[in-house]
Design an enzyme around this catalytic site. Structure first.
Site, PDB file in Angstrom:
ATOM      1  N   GLU A 263       0.812  -1.211   0.000  1.00 53.84           N
ATOM      2  CA  GLU A 263       0.000   0.000   0.000  1.00 53.84           C
ATOM      3  C   GLU A 263       0.851   1.268   0.000  1.00 53.84           C
ATOM      4  OE1 GLU A 263      -3.185   0.705  -0.086  1.00 53.84           O
ATOM      5  OE2 GLU A 263      -4.009  -1.314  -0.132  1.00 53.84           O
ATOM      6  N   HIS A 266       1.194   3.336  -3.099  1.00 55.81           N
ATOM      7  CA  HIS A 266       0.059   4.055  -3.689  1.00 55.81           C
ATOM      8  C   HIS A 266       0.118   5.563  -3.405  1.00 55.81           C
ATOM      9  CE1 HIS A 266      -2.374   0.028  -3.511  1.00 55.81           C
ATOM     10  NE2 HIS A 266      -1.319  -0.032  -4.299  1.00 55.81           N
ATOM     11  N   THR A 319     -11.794   1.481  -2.524  1.00 55.29           N
ATOM     12  CA  THR A 319     -10.609   2.096  -3.145  1.00 55.29           C
ATOM     13  C   THR A 319     -10.386   1.529  -4.541  1.00 55.29           C
ATOM     14  OG1 THR A 319      -9.224   0.507  -1.942  1.00 55.29           O
ATOM     15  CG2 THR A 319      -9.409   2.718  -1.015  1.00 55.29           C
TER      16      THR A 319
HETATM   17 FE   LIG Z   1      -5.926  -0.969  -0.332  1.00 57.22          FE
HETATM   18 FE   LIG Z   2      -4.171   1.684  -1.557  1.00 55.61          FE
END
Ligand SMILES: [Fe+2]
Ligand SMILES: [Fe+2]
Length: 400
Positions: A263, A266, A319
């Protein structure tokens, strides 16, 4: 991976379907008015609308039964909302004496869950002496100030412990190693390249056609991703699955660290993209991120992995949909590198959604009543928060 000259040609601008005259941004603020284009591919797309309905729920009702999982009559009655008791909220962190040695009936405990969600705390004088039962079964309900904590029942603890081997075998399949993953540097101008400035100019030309409302959403997505410390913190509050040392050799801790590591890319890539685009006031955005992380996050998970994994299943889907929509709209507005970038993020989110959904499915297999009650509890909390958001929006509209 894209080649080093991927930013050299502003090819995206030549493929813009509805915007003929791309203007370069000239400073560090939002400066282009929103243009009226042909129908938006997101809001006018049936599949996208269906996805949104799937996340939000079309009716807002809680199912009373599941076609594939059998629930006890008690759980079905509770989920239908037909039994509700009085809520109690003792002050401070309280461990009622002997609560673990005296399992209570699912009816009373779950009725308390139903009644307590969204209700006002009982006055001090009217609190029952030892009536702090947990989700569905025999767990205590503890309070830290006005926040409920450690609600996982004894049955829930056993279930999560029994899932350790399953987690070690199944969850790594949903992760990608650093060697197999894209990195932000693969998707952004190469600062070590002699034509770095040309690549940045190409990025800025491609982003020049993004309307302001699109940028607001992209900033929202970026800020959400950048609050990752809060999410890792949240996972490490969970009873039975937390990473006790920061480098624990358990399947759950392994999952938490590697999910976080994935993550982390991102927010990183979105932040750098927006910085280089010159389309937003980065100081304001960065101040927002600092405040957001500083305020913390309490989605009312009560240190309870049942609740958390229901929550993360929906959060990852949300998301995935949001990044997928920004990818489609970036393509629509002619910013193909941004479309690729956000599309890759959406693909990660889909993998994470699959992982968390698999965890919840496994909990349903092992403890259908507890899982369904946790599901119902989270859905009520989501609805409650959505209502708060609607009220805020109404007030904002009235003020404006
Ligand atoms: Fe995520
Ligand atoms: Fe994410």
């Amino acid at each position: 991976m894209l080649g080093p000259s991927r930013w050299a040609q502003p090819a995206a601008a030549s493929q813009q379907p509805a915007v003929s005259s791309a203007r370069r941004p000239t400073a560090w603020t939002l400066r282009r008015p929103v243009q009226q284009l042909s129908p938006c591919p997101v809001t006018h797309n049936d599949n996208a609308r269906a996805n949104l309905v799937n996340v939000c729920g079309s009716s807002g009702s809680i199912p009373s039964s599941n076609s594939q999982t059998k629930f006890s009559p008690t759980a079905v009655r509770i989920l239908s909302g037909s039994s509700a008791g009085s809520a109690s909220r003792p002050a401070g962190l309280i461990l009622p004496p002997g609560v673990r040695s005296a399992p209570v009936a699912a009816t009373a405990a779950a009725a308390e869950v139903v009644a307590s969600v969204g209700s006002s705390p009982a006055p001090e004088a009217s609190r029952p002496a030892a009536d702090y039962r947990g989700h569905g079964l025999d767990g205590p309900i503890l309070w830290l100030g006005n926040q409920r904590v450690h609600s996982l029942s004894e049955r829930g603890r056993e279930v999560m412990q029994s899932m350790s081997n399953w987690a070690g075998k199944e969850l790594p399949r949903y992760l990608k190693s650093a060697e197999r993953s894209w990195q932000p540097a693969d998707l952004l101008p190469d600062s070590a390249s002699p034509d770095f400035y040309d690549q940045v100019a190409a990025l800025r030309a491609a982003s020049a056609n993004l309307p302001n409302d699109y940028l607001v959403v992209l900033v929202g997505d970026m800020v959400t991703e950048e609050a990752l410390p809060s999410y890792m913190n949240m996972l490490n509050t969970l009873d039975e699955t937390r990473d006790e040392t920061g480098a624990s050799d358990t399947p759950w801790a392994h999952w938490t660290r590697h999910w976080t590591a994935e993550e982390n890319r991102h927010g990183d890539v979105l932040n750098k993209y927006l910085y280089l685009s010159g389309r937003v006031d980065m100081h304001s955005v960065e101040s927002t991120i600092q405040r957001l992380i500083g305020r913390g996050l309490d989605p009312k998970l009560e240190n309870n992995p049942y609740l958390c994994f229901v929550y993360t299943s929906f959060q990852e889907r949300a998301t995935r949909i949001s990044h997928g929509n920004t990818a489609r709209l970036a393509q629509y507005h002619g910013d193909l590198p941004l479309a690729k970038l956000t599309g890759l993020i959406a693909s990660d989110e889909a993998r994470h959604e699959a992982a968390y959904t698999a965890i919840v499915a496994e909990i349903f297999e092992r403890d259908p009543d507890g899982a369904m009650l946790a599901f119902a509890d989270m859905m009520r909390k989501v609805r409650s928060q959505a209502e708060v958001g609607r009220q805020h929006t109404k007030q904002l509209v009235l003020v404006l």
